[in-house]
Design an enzyme around this catalytic site. Structure first.
Site, short mmCIF file in Angstrom:
data_model
loop_
_atom_site.label_atom_id
_atom_site.label_comp_id
_atom_site.label_asym_id
_atom_site.label_seq_id
_atom_site.Cartn_x
_atom_site.Cartn_y
_atom_site.Cartn_z
N ASN A 182 41.59 31.72 46.61
CA ASN A 182 42.07 30.66 45.72
C ASN A 182 43.03 31.28 44.71
OD1 ASN A 182 42.44 28.55 43.96
ND2 ASN A 182 40.36 28.61 43.11
N TRP A 183 44.32 31.04 44.94
CA TRP A 183 45.32 31.68 44.07
C TRP A 183 45.47 30.97 42.73
CZ3 TRP A 183 50.02 32.93 47.77
CH2 TRP A 183 49.66 33.99 48.61
N LYS A 184 44.89 29.78 42.60
CA LYS A 184 45.06 29.00 41.36
C LYS A 184 46.55 28.85 41.06
CE LYS A 184 40.67 30.94 40.07
NZ LYS A 184 39.64 31.06 39.09
N HIS B 177 36.50 22.14 42.30
CA HIS B 177 36.44 23.46 41.66
C HIS B 177 36.07 23.28 40.17
CE1 HIS B 177 37.69 27.32 40.01
NE2 HIS B 177 37.54 27.79 41.24
N GLU C 97 37.19 24.53 37.60
CA GLU C 97 38.34 24.36 36.69
C GLU C 97 38.86 22.93 36.73
OE1 GLU C 97 40.55 27.73 38.17
OE2 GLU C 97 39.04 29.05 37.30
N GLU D 112 29.40 28.37 43.39
CA GLU D 112 30.16 29.15 42.41
C GLU D 112 29.54 28.96 41.02
OE1 GLU D 112 34.35 30.14 43.89
OE2 GLU D 112 34.48 28.32 42.73
N GLY E 23 35.83 34.42 37.30
CA GLY E 23 36.87 35.07 36.50
C GLY E 23 36.33 35.91 35.36
N SER F 136 33.68 36.23 40.84
CA SER F 136 33.91 37.67 40.66
C SER F 136 33.56 38.50 41.90
CB SER F 136 33.15 38.17 39.42
OG SER F 136 33.65 37.54 38.25
N GLY G 19 38.78 34.35 43.89
CA GLY G 19 39.89 34.04 42.98
C GLY G 19 40.72 35.28 42.71
N GLY G 20 40.46 35.92 41.58
CA GLY G 20 41.27 37.05 41.12
C GLY G 20 41.55 38.12 42.18
C1 PEP Z 1 37.28 30.92 41.91
O1 PEP Z 1 38.16 30.60 41.12
O2 PEP Z 1 36.88 30.14 42.77
C2 PEP Z 1 36.71 32.26 41.78
C3 PEP Z 1 35.63 32.54 42.44
O3 PEP Z 1 37.38 33.13 40.93
P1 PEP Z 1 37.04 34.71 40.71
O4 PEP Z 1 36.86 35.31 42.08
O5 PEP Z 1 38.23 35.22 40.00
O6 PEP Z 1 35.78 34.76 39.92
#
Ligand code: PEP
Length: 266
Positions: free
Chosen positions: A13-15, A99, A101, A171, A177, A217, A238-239
Site C-alpha cells: 500500500n503506497w498511500k 483502511h 486512514e 491491521e 506506520g 509495521s 505500507g512503509g
Molecule cells: C498500512 O498502511 O496498511 C500499513 C500496514 O502501513 P505500515 O506497514 O507502514 O505500518
C-alpha cells in the site's frame, strides 16, 4: 510441491507516495528482483494516477495491481471519486477498502465500507477489507469487540459464495506506520478469532479458504514470524513497500515460509 489451501498474498500500500515516473522505476526494478517468485501473489497498490500505465508495464509479470480505495457507484455526480468500473478497466484485480486512514481522516464507517465491498465484488474486483483496533481499544480489552463489529458491518448482507472471495487484513491501528508491530502471537490470536467469525458469514468450509493478512509495521526482519502462523496468509505492507530492497526481501521471506508450510502435514 503441494499447494496451500489459501494462496499467499502480499500487497504493498503506497498511500499518497510516488509519481507516475517514480512508480514505473520502482516496478521495473521489482519485476527483476522477484522474477523467481511464482507461488506468492504480489500486489502493488499505487495512487490512482499511476494505475493505468503501470498495468501496461506489469502485463505478463507475476505482479498484480490494486487500488487504495473506490466509491460504490458505477458513475455519476460524485466529484473526486473513482468507480469500480474505472478500476477494472485500469487493470485492478484488488482494492483496499476500509483502511484505518480512510476511517480516521475521511470518516468512513462500516456501512460505507459494506457498500464498497459489494460494488467491488459485483465488478469482479477482490476487496482487501481492513479491520483493526485502536490502542485504547486494546488496552481496554475491547480488541475482539471492535474487530467483530467492523467485520460484521463490512460483510453485512453478503451471500456466502461472495463472502468467500474477500481478503481480510487485520491491521491493529497502533501498529500502522509506528514501527511497533503486533507480535506474531497477537496477530495469530486475532486472525484465528476472525476466521471463526467468518464461519457465520461463509460457512465453515468457505471460511477456511478466506485469506487473512496481517498489516502494521511489517518489515523484512519480522515477516517470517507472521507467515509461520496457521491463520495468516500474507501481509499488507505500507512503509516497507516503498523501497524495492525491503519489499523484495519481504516477498522472498514469504516465499520461503510458504515452502516450509507446504512441507508440514495439514
Ligand atoms: C498500512 O498502511 O496498511 C500499513 C500496514 O502501513 P505500515 O506497514 O507502514 O505500518
Amino acid at each position: 510441491m503441494p499447494q496451500l489451501l489459501r494462496p499467499p498474498l502480499v500487497a504493498g500500500n503506497w498511500k499518497m507516495n510516488k509519481t507516475v515516473s517514480q512508480a514505473h522505476n520502482f516496478v521495473n526494478n521489482l519485476k527483476e528482483a522477484v522474477t523467481e517468485v511464482n507461488d506468492v501473489e504480489i500486489v502493488i497498490c499505487p495512487p490512482y494516477t499511476a494505475l493505468f500505465s503501470l498495468n501496461q508495464v506489469l502485463k505478463g509479470s507475476n505482479i498484480f495491481l490494486g487500488a487504495q480505495n473506490m466509491y460504490y457507484y458505477e458513475k455519476g455526480a460524485f466529484t473526486g471519486e473513482i468507480s469500480p468500473l474505472m478500476l477494472q478497466e485500469a487493470g485492478c484485480r484488488y482494492v483496499i477498502l476500509g483502511h484505518s486512514e480512510r476511517r480516521i481522516y475521511f470518516g468512513e464507517e462500516d456501512t460505507l465500507v459494506n457498500l464498497k465491498v459489494k460494488a467491488a465484488l459485483r465488478t469482479g474486483i477482490t476487496p482487501i477489507i481492513c479491520i483493526g483496533e485502536q490502542l485504547a481499544d486494546r488496552e481496554a480489552g475491547k480488541t475482539e469487540e471492535v474487530v467483530q463489529k467492523q467485520l460484521v458491518g463490512s460483510l453485512a448482507g453478503l451471500e456466502p459464495e461472495l463472502c468467500q472471495m474477500v481478503v481480510i487484513a487485520y491491521e491493529p491501528v497502533w501498529a500502522i506506520g509506528t514501527g511497533q508491530n503486533a507480535t506474531a502471537f497477537e496477530a495469530q490470536e486475532v486472525s484465528n478469532f476472525i476466521r471463526k467469525l467468518l464461519v457465520n458469514n461463509a460457512g465453515s468450509n468457505r471460511a477456511k479458504k478466506i485469506r487473512l493478512l496481517y498489516g502494521g509495521s511489517v518489515k523484512p526482519d519480522n515477516i517470517a514470524g507472521f507467515i509461520k502462523q496457521p491463520d495468516i496468509d500474507g501481509a499488507l505492507v505500507g512503509g516497507a513497500s516503498l523501497e524495492v530492497a525491503d519489499f523484495s526481501l519481504i516477498i522472498k521471506a514469504i516465499k520461503k515460509e510458504v515452502e516450509n508450510k507446504c512441507q508440514q502435514p495439514s
